[in-house]
Design an enzyme around this catalytic site. Structure first.
Site, PDB file in Angstrom:
ATOM      1  CE  LYS A 102      -3.532   5.006  -1.548  1.00 16.20           C
ATOM      2  NZ  LYS A 102      -4.563   5.579  -2.446  1.00 16.20           N
ATOM      3  CE1 TYR A 151      -3.978   2.111   0.614  1.00 15.66           C
ATOM      4  CE2 TYR A 151      -2.653   3.166   2.322  1.00 15.66           C
ATOM      5  CZ  TYR A 151      -3.782   3.147   1.523  1.00 15.66           C
ATOM      6  OH  TYR A 151      -4.691   4.154   1.611  1.00 15.66           O
TER       7      TYR A 151
END
Lengths: 77, 245
Positions: free
Chosen positions: B156, B152
């Site tokens: 990002k 994740y």
């Protein structure tokens, strides 16, 4: 043929703000007419619209000069 | 304060808490909104709550073909896409040593690759109209890292680097590309945390509370506005001071 050339020249003159007599057969958009790489993408978009054709990315990359554009469009249209 | 009348905005992940708030806020400012998400029902519910100027555009972001088709269907139903908000995201948390290739790939695919595809799909139209706003929803975790979230966090952080690169390329065409990086926001996801987890998190936040989805939406609204035309390639951190970047 000459009709295609005139219409292509008009687009190039308008988009790049160059003198009409600079837009000759061998004139490179980037080297001779002051285009940046994004301008060449926009020119191709404008050709697609003007002539109602689709120019795929790999073909678009071969269109480097005014002469290239006229030749490609004459064959495609 | 900001007027988006006449602008058409595509928002992904609009069925979620933050995406819904973003769509409402852009809509309230006068924009027509295209609500995208995987689950149709919440999108329909949001559209009927908003009334006019709302289009439901379901899309599964792990399906490359569907993602490529979304900008076109959005432009067909709204007339154009002037504002793109890439908000959709998934998590597949695991400690790094146990993280499978599948967990890695699925998060990168949905969070980063689909964002790339959507940006690509809207930029030509924006170039033509010499105006465009792309707002990518990153995360504080992309800047700070977080145990259990290597995939994740990578997605990002990748979004930030990608946004800056695109911002360079299209700035001369009146198109801005920015990120908003939320910290801990009250959503269905954070509601599941227990009291111990919550107090642990709150201890790290100088503001002493979680953020609200509306506070993310306000940042997106600003970056979507005409007034933010000179702001590009930046990341607006909205995290209560949790990470001052």
């Amino acid at each position: 043929m000459s009709d295609v050339a005139d219409r292509v020249r008009k687009i190039v003159v308008e988009h790049l703000g160059v003198e009409e007599d600079k837009v000759v057969e061998g004139a490179s958009f980037i080297d001779d007419l002051g285009a940046d790489s994004l301008d060449t993408v926009e020119l191709v978009m404008a050709f697609e619209e003007e002539f109602g054709i689709e120019i795929p990315d790999d073909a678009a990359e071969t269109i480097q000069s005014f002469g290239d554009a006229v030749k490609f469009i004459s064959e495609a249209a | 304060m900001f007027d988006l009348t006449g602008k058409n905005a595509l928002v992904t992940g609009a069925s979620g808490g933050i995406g819904g708030a973003i769509a409402k806020s852009l809509h309230e400012a006068g924009a027509t909104v295209g609500l995208s998400g995987t689950r149709v029902e919440p999108l329909e519910a949001l559209a009927s709550e908003l009334g006019d100027r709302a289009h439901v555009l379901p899309c599964n972001l792990s399906d490359a073909e569907a993602v490529t088709a979304l900008p076109k269907s959005a432009a067909d139903s709204m007339g154009s896409v002037d504002i793109l908000v890439n908000n959709a995201g998934i998590t597949r948390d695991n400690i790094f040593l146990r993280m499978s290739d599948e967990e890695w790939a699925s998060v990168l695919e949905v969070n980063l690759t689909s964002t790339m595809r959507l940006c690509k799909g809207v930029i030509r139209g924006m170039m033509k109209s010499r105006w465009g706003r792309i707002v990518n929803i990153s995360s504080v975790v992309g800047a700070t890292g977080n145990p259990g979230q290597a995939n994740y966090a990578a997605s990002k952080a990748g979004m930030v680097g990608m946004s800056k690169s695109i911002a360079y390329e299209v700035a001369s065409r009146g198109i801005t590309v920015n990120c908003v990086a939320p910290g801990f926001i009250t959503t269905a996801m954070t509601d599941k945390l227990n009291d111990d987890q919550k107090s642990g998190i709150l201890g790290q936040i100088p503001a002493g509370r979680m953020g609200e989805a509306d506070e993310i939406a306000a940042a997106v609204l600003y970056l979507s506005s005409a007034e933010a035309g000179y702001v590009t390639g930046t990341t607006l951190h909205v995290n209560g001071g949790m990470a001052m970047l």
